[in-house]
Design an enzyme around this catalytic site. Sequence first.
Site, PDB file in Angstrom:
ATOM      1  N   ASN A  90      89.841  -6.264 -16.150  1.00  0.00           N
ATOM      2  CA  ASN A  90      88.502  -5.484 -16.203  1.00  0.00           C
ATOM      3  C   ASN A  90      88.855  -4.544 -17.776  1.00  0.00           C
ATOM      4  OD1 ASN A  90      85.820  -3.676 -16.128  1.00  0.00           O
ATOM      5  ND2 ASN A  90      86.309  -4.096 -13.941  1.00  0.00           N
ATOM      6  N   ARG A  91      88.298  -3.359 -17.813  1.00  0.00           N
ATOM      7  CA  ARG A  91      88.377  -2.834 -19.023  1.00  0.00           C
ATOM      8  C   ARG A  91      89.296  -1.434 -19.047  1.00  0.00           C
ATOM      9  NH1 ARG A  91      83.362  -5.241 -18.578  1.00  0.00           N
ATOM     10  NH2 ARG A  91      82.769  -6.766 -20.480  1.00  0.00           N
ATOM     11  N   HIS A 116      90.448  -7.539 -19.485  1.00  0.00           N
ATOM     12  CA  HIS A 116      91.371  -8.627 -18.770  1.00  0.00           C
ATOM     13  C   HIS A 116      92.595  -9.100 -19.341  1.00  0.00           C
ATOM     14  CE1 HIS A 116      87.851  -9.078 -16.335  1.00  0.00           C
ATOM     15  NE2 HIS A 116      87.186 -10.133 -16.811  1.00  0.00           N
ATOM     16  N   HIS A 190      89.064 -14.741 -10.724  1.00  0.00           N
ATOM     17  CA  HIS A 190      87.786 -14.892 -11.551  1.00  0.00           C
ATOM     18  C   HIS A 190      86.724 -15.998 -11.447  1.00  0.00           C
ATOM     19  CE1 HIS A 190      84.952 -13.711 -14.785  1.00  0.00           C
ATOM     20  NE2 HIS A 190      85.724 -12.406 -15.113  1.00  0.00           N
ATOM     21  N   SER A 191      86.969 -16.337 -10.352  1.00  0.00           N
ATOM     22  CA  SER A 191      85.880 -17.689  -9.970  1.00  0.00           C
ATOM     23  C   SER A 191      84.476 -17.312 -10.164  1.00  0.00           C
ATOM     24  CB  SER A 191      86.051 -18.234  -8.703  1.00  0.00           C
ATOM     25  OG  SER A 191      87.204 -19.395  -8.712  1.00  0.00           O
ATOM     26  N   TYR A 192      83.767 -18.345 -10.830  1.00  0.00           N
ATOM     27  CA  TYR A 192      82.291 -18.317 -10.628  1.00  0.00           C
ATOM     28  C   TYR A 192      81.555 -18.980  -9.700  1.00  0.00           C
ATOM     29  CZ  TYR A 192      82.008 -16.106 -15.461  1.00  0.00           C
ATOM     30  OH  TYR A 192      82.220 -15.169 -16.421  1.00  0.00           O
ATOM     31  N   ASP A 262      77.010  -5.922 -13.295  1.00  0.00           N
ATOM     32  CA  ASP A 262      78.305  -6.101 -13.862  1.00  0.00           C
ATOM     33  C   ASP A 262      79.054  -4.835 -13.564  1.00  0.00           C
ATOM     34  OD1 ASP A 262      80.834  -6.952 -15.317  1.00  0.00           O
ATOM     35  OD2 ASP A 262      79.893  -7.132 -17.128  1.00  0.00           O
ATOM     36  N   GLN A 299      84.619  -5.790  -8.375  1.00  0.00           N
ATOM     37  CA  GLN A 299      83.792  -6.129  -9.452  1.00  0.00           C
ATOM     38  C   GLN A 299      82.655  -7.023  -9.218  1.00  0.00           C
ATOM     39  OE1 GLN A 299      83.811  -3.855 -12.128  1.00  0.00           O
ATOM     40  NE2 GLN A 299      82.306  -4.839 -13.831  1.00  0.00           N
ATOM     41  N   GLU A 327      85.234 -10.046  -7.931  1.00  0.00           N
ATOM     42  CA  GLU A 327      86.477  -9.843  -8.432  1.00  0.00           C
ATOM     43  C   GLU A 327      87.267  -8.626  -7.646  1.00  0.00           C
ATOM     44  OE1 GLU A 327      86.240  -9.679 -12.794  1.00  0.00           O
ATOM     45  OE2 GLU A 327      84.279 -10.358 -12.222  1.00  0.00           O
TER      46      GLU A 327
END
Length: 362
Positions: A90-91, A116, A190-192, A262, A299, A327
């Site tokens: 994340n940020r 990330h 971080h899979s979609y 998000d 997330q 996530e």
Amino acid sequence: MTPLPVTPSPVGTLAQQVWDGVPGALLFTLTLPDGSEARVSNLGATLVSLRVPDRDGALADVTLGHEDPQAYLDRARTPYFGATIGRYANRIAGGRFTLDGREVQLPLVEPHTTLHGGPEGFDRRLWTAQGSVGEDGPTVLFTRLSPDGEEGFPGNLNVSVRYTLRPDRAVQIDYHAVTDAPTVVNLTHHSYWNLSGDPSRSVLDHEVRITAGQFTPVDAHLLPQPAHAPVQGTPFDLREGRVLADALAQPHPQTERCGGFDHNFLLNGPAGQLRLAATVRHAPSGRVMDVQTTEPGVQFYTGNALDGSVQGRGNVTYAAHAGLCLEPQHYPDSPNRLDFPSTRLDPAQPWYSCTVYAFRAD
């Protein structure tokens, strides 16, 4: 790809091969007796694909990704598909935080944030890998030393990520880390996901339940605002499960700002204990994914930035909402927020986290 020996077992098999295209890249195939199959790589400690059955037993890949390993090194071609994210998921605002009175400056990925783990984060590294098959199913252990100063983070960090494909069709991810100097750590997966098995279709027909009564609103830079907000009465109220198209049809400035979800959700229950975080259900196929984690938050991202410019397996181009991410992690910008659960790690204080993505069919 060059095949190497297969390790058989009554609970599954493990095969290893060279993943041609990136020197040193390996691809491991973990298979259960029912045909369920996970492929993982030491490039980024990445889950490359996962095939699970629908209610009729038909197998399909429920992740987004690439066949070409080079694509995983190209930021324009892959938005962290299946990757292990670190040192900090994340940020972090301005790429800065203070640790024991010293300001740490990280390289920026976005104009106002480090995202990330930085431009050369864990997802772009080759990990040492060791595969085996045991009672818990086929497993691969990835390890690496993140040296002091890598992407600006202090301390030598020894980290491991273990993927296990369990006989109950669950992918269990165990994380361990130790440091020799104070630092911050926040790893995630971080899979979609697209449970239809057809990423040319959006996930807006997926029903999502998240066990959280609060979420973290974000500012224009997708950084957390000063206070959490209750989910009640908003599109973020996913406690009973909602079809995404219905949730996003409810107007809200936060989903409008992001083009979808998000956001960090504050999970119910005590952090550090494995508990249910989310359930995703795709009614047409019957596939269901339960997400369990020891982390305090998750997330939730609905692939808003996918715009058709990224091409994945089968020459499918990924449009907006072609996949969703769940996530599990600590909250964004925690090093700068004393009111958030701490991401500090000190020497002689081993760090552990566990996330499970479990699949079934109704």
